[in-house]
Design a protein around this motif. Structure first.
Motif, mmCIF file in Angstrom:
data_model
loop_
_atom_site.group_PDB
_atom_site.id
_atom_site.type_symbol
_atom_site.label_atom_id
_atom_site.label_comp_id
_atom_site.label_asym_id
_atom_site.label_seq_id
_atom_site.Cartn_x
_atom_site.Cartn_y
_atom_site.Cartn_z
ATOM 1 N N GLU A 165 70.487 48.141 14.104
ATOM 2 C CA GLU A 165 70.423 48.618 12.718
ATOM 3 C C GLU A 165 70.268 50.127 12.669
ATOM 4 O OE1 GLU A 165 68.359 46.284 9.660
ATOM 5 O OE2 GLU A 165 67.202 48.096 9.202
ATOM 6 N N VAL A 166 71.131 50.767 11.907
ATOM 7 C CA VAL A 166 71.107 52.216 11.700
ATOM 8 C C VAL A 166 71.082 52.458 10.194
ATOM 9 C CG1 VAL A 166 72.317 54.395 12.052
ATOM 10 C CG2 VAL A 166 72.369 52.644 13.833
ATOM 11 N N LYS A 167 70.209 53.327 9.732
ATOM 12 C CA LYS A 167 70.101 53.584 8.297
ATOM 13 C C LYS A 167 71.377 54.207 7.743
ATOM 14 C CE LYS A 167 65.095 54.113 7.801
ATOM 15 N NZ LYS A 167 63.996 55.006 7.337
ATOM 16 N N VAL A 168 71.714 53.785 6.532
ATOM 17 C CA VAL A 168 72.836 54.403 5.825
ATOM 18 C C VAL A 168 72.552 55.901 5.691
ATOM 19 C CG1 VAL A 168 74.096 54.463 3.648
ATOM 20 C CG2 VAL A 168 73.363 52.275 4.602
ATOM 21 N N ASN A 169 73.591 56.697 5.905
ATOM 22 C CA ASN A 169 73.529 58.169 5.902
ATOM 23 C C ASN A 169 72.992 58.739 7.211
ATOM 24 O OD1 ASN A 169 74.547 58.337 3.244
ATOM 25 N ND2 ASN A 169 72.489 58.041 2.405
ATOM 26 N N ASP A 170 72.599 57.873 8.152
ATOM 27 C CA ASP A 170 72.280 58.311 9.514
ATOM 28 C C ASP A 170 73.418 57.898 10.439
ATOM 29 O OD1 ASP A 170 69.928 59.441 8.731
ATOM 30 O OD2 ASP A 170 68.641 57.837 9.480
ATOM 31 N N ALA A 171 73.298 58.217 11.705
ATOM 32 C CA ALA A 171 74.315 57.839 12.682
ATOM 33 C C ALA A 171 73.664 57.670 14.045
ATOM 34 C CB ALA A 171 75.429 58.896 12.754
ATOM 35 N N ALA A 172 74.296 56.857 14.877
ATOM 36 C CA ALA A 172 73.847 56.657 16.254
ATOM 37 C C ALA A 172 75.057 56.761 17.170
ATOM 38 C CB ALA A 172 73.164 55.303 16.416
ATOM 39 N N THR A 173 74.816 57.207 18.391
ATOM 40 C CA THR A 173 75.905 57.417 19.342
ATOM 41 C C THR A 173 75.601 56.719 20.656
ATOM 42 O OG1 THR A 173 76.430 59.573 18.370
ATOM 43 C CG2 THR A 173 77.222 59.165 20.601
ATOM 44 N N GLN A 174 76.625 56.101 21.235
ATOM 45 C CA GLN A 174 76.526 55.535 22.583
ATOM 46 C C GLN A 174 77.687 56.059 23.420
ATOM 47 O OE1 GLN A 174 75.737 51.350 23.086
ATOM 48 N NE2 GLN A 174 74.591 51.200 21.159
ATOM 49 N N LEU A 175 77.439 56.124 24.719
ATOM 50 C CA LEU A 175 78.444 56.629 25.656
ATOM 51 C C LEU A 175 78.965 55.501 26.533
ATOM 52 C CD1 LEU A 175 76.794 59.985 26.818
ATOM 53 C CD2 LEU A 175 78.547 59.667 25.055
ATOM 54 N N VAL A 176 80.261 55.530 26.773
ATOM 55 C CA VAL A 176 80.922 54.594 27.685
ATOM 56 C C VAL A 176 81.600 55.423 28.772
ATOM 57 C CG1 VAL A 176 82.666 52.805 27.927
ATOM 58 C CG2 VAL A 176 81.295 52.939 25.830
ATOM 59 N N THR A 177 81.341 55.081 30.017
ATOM 60 C CA THR A 177 81.964 55.800 31.139
ATOM 61 C C THR A 177 83.311 55.189 31.453
ATOM 62 O OG1 THR A 177 79.803 56.370 32.084
ATOM 63 C CG2 THR A 177 81.722 56.502 33.539
ATOM 64 N N LEU A 178 84.348 56.028 31.414
ATOM 65 C CA LEU A 178 85.704 55.627 31.782
ATOM 66 C C LEU A 178 86.027 56.235 33.140
ATOM 67 C CD1 LEU A 178 87.532 56.359 28.381
ATOM 68 C CD2 LEU A 178 86.241 54.319 29.050
ATOM 69 N N SER A 179 86.483 55.410 34.049
ATOM 70 C CA SER A 179 86.775 55.918 35.398
ATOM 71 C C SER A 179 88.091 55.354 35.908
ATOM 72 C CB SER A 179 85.642 55.566 36.361
ATOM 73 O OG SER A 179 85.448 54.170 36.430
ATOM 74 N N ASN A 180 88.699 56.097 36.823
ATOM 75 C CA ASN A 180 89.932 55.662 37.472
ATOM 76 C C ASN A 180 89.554 55.067 38.823
ATOM 77 O OD1 ASN A 180 92.441 55.249 38.577
ATOM 78 N ND2 ASN A 180 93.073 57.408 38.520
ATOM 79 N N SER A 181 89.537 53.731 38.855
ATOM 80 C CA SER A 181 89.188 53.049 40.103
ATOM 81 C C SER A 181 90.412 52.705 40.938
ATOM 82 C CB SER A 181 88.401 51.762 39.781
ATOM 83 O OG SER A 181 89.150 50.922 38.922
ATOM 84 N N GLY A 182 91.592 53.202 40.532
ATOM 85 C CA GLY A 182 92.807 52.947 41.285
ATOM 86 C C GLY A 182 93.072 54.013 42.330
ATOM 87 N N ASP A 183 94.324 54.045 42.815
ATOM 88 C CA ASP A 183 94.685 54.998 43.866
ATOM 89 C C ASP A 183 95.814 55.930 43.444
ATOM 90 O OD1 ASP A 183 96.805 53.256 43.871
ATOM 91 O OD2 ASP A 183 96.416 52.421 45.868
ATOM 92 N N ALA A 184 96.002 56.089 42.121
ATOM 93 C CA ALA A 184 97.008 57.007 41.596
ATOM 94 C C ALA A 184 96.451 57.621 40.311
ATOM 95 C CB ALA A 184 98.322 56.272 41.321
ATOM 96 N N PRO A 185 96.966 58.787 39.916
ATOM 97 C CA PRO A 185 96.468 59.429 38.686
ATOM 98 C C PRO A 185 96.630 58.519 37.466
ATOM 99 C CG PRO A 185 97.743 60.982 39.977
ATOM 100 C CD PRO A 185 97.949 59.638 40.623
ATOM 101 N N LEU A 186 95.627 58.599 36.571
ATOM 102 C CA LEU A 186 95.609 57.805 35.348
ATOM 103 C C LEU A 186 95.609 58.747 34.149
ATOM 104 C CD1 LEU A 186 94.982 55.096 33.703
ATOM 105 C CD2 LEU A 186 92.574 55.734 33.974
#
Length: 402
Positions: A165-186
């Motif tokens: 729950e986040v109050k109206v007129n407020d904001a919350a942020t979360q981070l997601v890590t994106l990674s290249n687990s392959g063997d060629a450029p992504l």
């Protein structure tokens, strides 16, 4: 191809939660959140998309208790294709008010075919299981968070974001890590959201990740009203199919008091009594009742009326034979019988006392008259939790000015 029929119990009559951005005739509905009683389940459908055989992908199903009482998850199990597995759960388990329970479902295809299944949930107070559909496809040329692929491979640290729950007129942020687990450029060509309440941001797009590189995807949740919402965050990339991150949250009240609070004052000084005095050459006189809203929600006055007294006399103890006239009546002359007062605003109501009786000249001045009648009242009914207000009204008349 293996197909598994799934019973969608709970999608009818269980209260799908509204979400901004989807027009359904004036009612916005979020089709990826399932409500069972006070329990919100997100996502309502567990869809893995395409995963390469030999790889894997995981989706978190989040159960959130939005009610005020403890809810019990009696049972949780999978059925259908065995390529769907679930980490050990604590079911049966209690879910406290405002609490969350995460069920992690993993898909590991073995062949290039379609797979289906169901996640069965039994919640206390419900007569039958709710079954969440599960689907996924084994495909050779895909992107996603699965492992074991050659070439570029996009891996995601979290595929299900729960903001609570986040109050109206407020904001919350979360981070997601994106990674290249392959063997060629992504190359990540862009990110998008299915709901305006959830805003995904990368440092730049297009963005190239070399093998082993990673970057942070920022997802900002800014609720626009008091409702639950969910979204699919789509990460477009050149490793194959787009990757989906599910996000959910609830807009909470942005109030402190969360109620209207009515304060009464009068032009005659006493907040509990309006005292109007008239005389021979001014038999009708107006005074003001001021209504102020000290709360942070609109004060809605649904009815306001005057109750006039049933007797008509004042007695002056200093003049035993004297009767001071009080044959008058009170009325509301402006302000109306209904009104709305926004927070921190005021509204004035004009009350008139009009004397129309015959004055007894045995007592010419009635300074210390004692009332011999029931009080008159200004009655105010509103949504203030304090209930009805009854303001005493007193009217006096004299042949000389007060």
């Amino acid at each position: 191809m293996r197909l598994f029929p799934v019973l969608m119990f709970g999608l009818v009559g269980c209260g799908l939660s509204p979400e901004a951005g989807q027009d359904t005739g004036g009612l916005a509905v979020d089709t990826n959140i399932l409500m069972i009683g006070d329990v919100q389940i997100s996502p309502a459908t567990v869809s893995f998309g395409a995963v390469k055989p030999g790889g894997s992908s995981t989706v978190d199903v989040v159960l959130t208790n939005l009610g005020d009482d403890v809810v019990n998850l009696s049972s949780a199990y999978l059925e259908g294709d065995p390529n769907f597995t679930m980490a050990a759960t604590a079911a049966p388990a209690d879910l406290n008010a405002g609490g969350e329970l995460v069920l992690s479902v993993t898909f590991e295809p073995e062949e290039e075919i379609d797979y289906t299944g169901g996640l069965n949930l039994l919640i206390s107070g419900e007569a039958d299981f709710a079954v969440l559909p599960i689907d996924g496809t084994g495909a050779a040329d895909v992107g996603g968070s699965e492992t074991g692929n050659d070439g570029p491979q996009l891996s995601v640290s979290n595929t299900n974001l729960s903001f609570g729950e986040v109050k109206v007129n407020d904001a919350a942020t979360q981070l997601v890590t994106l990674s290249n687990s392959g063997d060629a450029p992504l190359t990540i060509s862009g990110v998008s959201s299915s709901s305006s309440w959830f805003e995904p941001t990368l440092d730049a797009t297009p963005l190239e990740l070399l093998p082993g590189d990673e970057t942070a995807l920022q997802v900002r949740f800014a609720p626009q009203d008091v409702n639950t919402a969910s979204a699919q965050i789509t990460i477009a990339n050149d490793a194959g199919n787009n990757v989906i991150v599910n996000a959910s949250g609830k807009g909470g009240d942005d109030c402190t008091i969360c109620n209207p609070v009515m304060e009464i004052s009068t032009s005659t000084g006493d907040p509990s009594e309006l005292n109007i005095r008239t005389w021979l050459f001014e038999p009708a006189k107006n005074e003001t009742v001021t209504i102020r809203n000290l709360g942070d929600r609109d004060l809605v006055i649904s009815n306001m009326w005057v109750t006039n007294n049933t007797y008509d006399a004042y007695y002056d103890p200093d003049v035993l034979a004297g009767i001071c006239g009080n044959d008058g009546t009170f009325s509301i002359t402006s302000g109306g019988s209904t009104l709305t007062v926004p927070p921190n605003e005021i509204r004035d109501v004009t009350i008139q006392y009009s004397y129309s009786g015959a004055f007894n000249f045995d007592s010419l001045i009635c300074w210390d008259a004692v009332p011999l009648f029931e009080d008159s009242f200004l009655n105010i009914e509103s949504n203030d939790p304090g209930g009805r207000v009854n303001l005493t009204l007193v009217g006096r008349y004299s042949i000389v000015t007060w």
